[in-house]
Design an enzyme around this catalytic site. Structure first.
Site, mmCIF file in Angstrom:
data_model
loop_
_atom_site.group_PDB
_atom_site.id
_atom_site.type_symbol
_atom_site.label_atom_id
_atom_site.label_comp_id
_atom_site.label_asym_id
_atom_site.label_seq_id
_atom_site.Cartn_x
_atom_site.Cartn_y
_atom_site.Cartn_z
ATOM 1 N N ASP A 59 17.004 48.446 56.751
ATOM 2 C CA ASP A 59 17.047 49.865 57.111
ATOM 3 C C ASP A 59 15.779 50.361 57.796
ATOM 4 O O ASP A 59 15.758 51.466 58.314
ATOM 5 C CB ASP A 59 17.285 50.711 55.846
ATOM 6 N N ASP A 87 16.933 43.179 52.971
ATOM 7 C CA ASP A 87 15.665 43.836 52.722
ATOM 8 C C ASP A 87 15.763 44.485 51.336
ATOM 9 O O ASP A 87 16.861 44.764 50.856
ATOM 10 C CB ASP A 87 15.420 44.895 53.800
ATOM 11 N N ASP A 111 12.299 45.912 59.741
ATOM 12 C CA ASP A 111 13.446 44.999 59.630
ATOM 13 C C ASP A 111 14.063 44.679 60.990
ATOM 14 O O ASP A 111 14.858 43.738 61.095
ATOM 15 C CB ASP A 111 14.531 45.605 58.734
#
Length: 645
Positions: free
Chosen positions: A540, A341, A544
């Protein structure tokens, strides 16, 4: 150890758990003590045999049987009843009894002794792997100083509530997660992040339970209940990891039951068949059958995996890398691609000022002070970034504007020194004027993926500020290390293509995919899996979580959302991407040691079985070869506790 002593200790301190009294210390090492006592009785029995006093000799051998073999015999019987299946412990008991039946009391007692020593060594390994939890539990503060209406009261940590104000003095451990509201200090966060260097923190910065306040008195506001702190999550994650088993371990355990039955069947056949086929005497036939029972037992094979896995999990926990089970630790070394990410993972997750373009005839510092004074009244992330930029570059106090009006989705309107100021998007201040400001500089900022904030007063647009979520300092180096390991890196982000392209270039990532929704991230992970095989995902945020669950190994940043941490298989307690490479190296080291153990243990078993059939091997050597290989396997597994090669 007092709190003051803790503060002066090394930041990599290891807090030893000492039993509260000598009885507890004796009980903790009872298995090893029993093994040593049985060894002493074997020595006494052997001396009596040399003096031709066989009655006393057998008596001491029998005591060695009982004292040394009690723990393993009890464990074997309980496991047999529980699982309704035979195990290695029962094989050893049968072999020792068989040796005694044919008059080899010393050899049977020696078998029990070495088996007891290897069992005590395995227990030591398990205790060693529990050290991280024990250490964490021992340093968790039990009380806190709460401040109510200026009065200080010492209360149990469990009674703290969100919003309570607590006082933490120099040298004390922080009792709860919170935010500093008064004072500044240096904090040792090694128990949370694995980072050895202390960190200086001041007002509005986060602090974590279990870390050490080194040198300044601070007042903090509690932000989480005691059972939801980062510290508590570490304990829970390590406990979970140590209870889960890797695929290799599960296979060995299933294999053990079938193997034990086969060995017993072959031993039973060997007690009769060689007498008729090879013309061995009954005594030799039974003797060789007992040796086979000893050397064919898979003790070393069974001990090949779990001690190494537990040691590696402990090593990772000490470094701030938390594995939720051996299966994830084992899988990590096979990862061929890692998806990241962007926000909060590759980048810091907070915008920072990168550019400030001001009309040439204006004083930049005075103008920035005016802008920061207005933005200081807003809690928007871009406003906070601009205020932080002012504070990091200038020391003058900010001024209160006369009036402020927040325009949702557009910007902020303020009256400052009898002038109207507009701060916000280009549509808010005028698109055409914004795009023409300073020869269209804003367009080049936007094309590089930056967010542009415009500032306008009655004289027109006076400044444009470019902001961007900055790539973490360690990101580029960490990705290069992974790429050197042959791992393909991919960035998956919901941001625009321009932003993604710019960040990917800064991070030196192999590939990027922009404008991804959570469901798109999942589909992307599936495509990467089809192309590369074993895939890890690092993230995080809440968005996600689906991708983390879809990947073979989900890796969460420790400062991320609770949902991401719960979903992931591995948690990096410090948002440091370099830990991923460390985790992969640790996984490879563990798998390498496990392979060494399995190959070595199987080789020893085959060599001893062949030597027995060829009559090269006697019972004492069989005992030493078999049990010695088990001890060597466990000692080799303990290498996973040491630094990563």
């Amino acid at each position: 150890m007092s709190q003051g002593q803790l503060a002066t200790a090394s930041t990599n301190e290891q807090v030893n758990i000492q039993p509260s009294n000598r009885f507890e210390q004796f009980f903790l090492h009872l298995e090893l003590i029993a093994a040593l006592v049985s060894g002493l009785f074997i020595l006494i029995g052997w001396l009596f045999s040399k003096w031709d006093n066989h009655t006393y000799s057998i008596t001491f051998y029998l005591l060695a049987f009982i004292i040394g073999g009690f723990a393993k015999t009890k464990e074997g019987i309980e496991e047999t009843i529980k699982n309704k299946d035979l195990n290695v412990e029962m094989l050893m008991v049968f072999a020792a009894i068989g040796s005694a039946i044919i008059g080899y009391w010393a050899e049977g007692a020696m078998l029990i002794f070495i088996f007891a020593v290897s069992g005590a060594l395995e227990t030591y390994t398990n205790n060693k792997s529990q050290k991280e939890i024990s250490t964490l539990l021992s340093i968790q503060p039990e009380t806190a100083v709460r401040i109510v209406n200026g009065q200080e009261t010492t209360i149990p940590v469990s009674e703290l509530k969100v919003g309570d104000q607590i006082l933490i003095k120099p040298g004390e451990r922080i009792p709860s997660d919170g935010v500093i509201i008064q004072g500044s200090t240096t904090i040792d966060e090694s128990t949370i992040s694995g980072e050895s260097l202390p960190i200086t923190k001041g007002e509005a910065e986060e602090i974590f339970a279990g870390t050490i306040n080194l040198n300044g008195a601070i007042t903090a506001q509690v932000t989480k209940p005691s059972n939801e702190t980062v510290f508590q999550k570490i304990i829970e994650l390590v406990q979970t990891a140590q209870s889960e088993k890797s695929p290799s371990q599960l296979f060995i355990e299933r294999f053990e039951g079938a193997y034990v039955k086969i060995v017993l069947l072959v031993v039973l056949i060997m007690m009769f068949l060689p007498h008729f086929l090879l013309d061995w005497s009954w005594n030799v036939t039974f003797y060789r059958a007992m040796i086979l029972l000893v050397v064919a037992s898979p003790c070393a094979l069974v001990a090949s995996i779990m001690p190494a896995t537990l040691s590696a999990i402990s090593n990772g926990a000490r470094r701030g890398i938390l594995f939720k089970g051996g299966v994830h630790l084992e899988s990590l070394s096979h990862v061929k691609a890692i998806a990241f990410d962007k926000t909060g993972t590759l980048t810091k997750g907070k915008p920072e000022v990168t550019d400030m373009i001001v009309q040439p005839n204006l004083n930049k510092s005075e103008l920035l002070r005016t802008i920061a004074s207005i933005e200081n009244r807003s809690n928007h992330p871009l406003a906070i970034a601009i205020v932080n930029y002012w504070k990091s570059n200038y020391k003058d106090n900010l001024i209160h504007p006369e009036k402020i009006e927040d325009i949702p989705g557009k910007g902020i309107k303020a009256w400052f020194q009898n002038k109207e100021w507009l701060i916000g998007k280009k549509e808010f201040v005028g698109r055409q004027e914004a795009e023409q400001f300073e020869n269209g500089v804003s367009l080049s900022l936007e094309s590089s993926g930056k967010t542009v904030v415009y500032i306008k007063n009655p004289e027109g647009i006076v400044a444009a500020i470019g902001l961007q979520d900055i790539v973490r300092p360690e990101t580029k180096k960490s990705l290069m290390v992974l790429q050197n390991e042959g791992i393909h890196t991919v960035m998956i982000t919901g941001d625009s293509k321009n932003t993604a392209k710019n960040i990917a270039a800064q991070a030196n990532i192999n590939e990027y995919i922009a404008e991804c929704m959570p469901e798109t991230k999942v589909a992307t992970i599936k495509k990467i899996k089809e192309h590369y095989g074993i895939v890890a995902m690092v993230g995080d945020g809440v968005n996600d979580a689906p991708a983390l669950a879809t990947a073979h190994v989900g890796i969460a940043m420790g400062e991320g959302s609770d949902v991401a941490m719960e979903t992931a298989d591995v948690v990096l307690m410090k948002n440091d991407l370099s830990r991923i490479a460390e985790a992969i190296r640790l996984s490879k080291k563990m798998n390498r040691i496990v392979k060494q153990n399995i190959i070595f243990s199987l080789s020893v078993i085959m060599l001893l079985i062949a030597s027995n059939f060829l009559k090269f091997l006697n019972l004492p050597l069989g005992v030493i070869g078999h049990e010695g290989s088990t001890i060597l396997v466990i000692l080799n597994s303990l290498r996973c506790l040491r630094s990563i090669d």
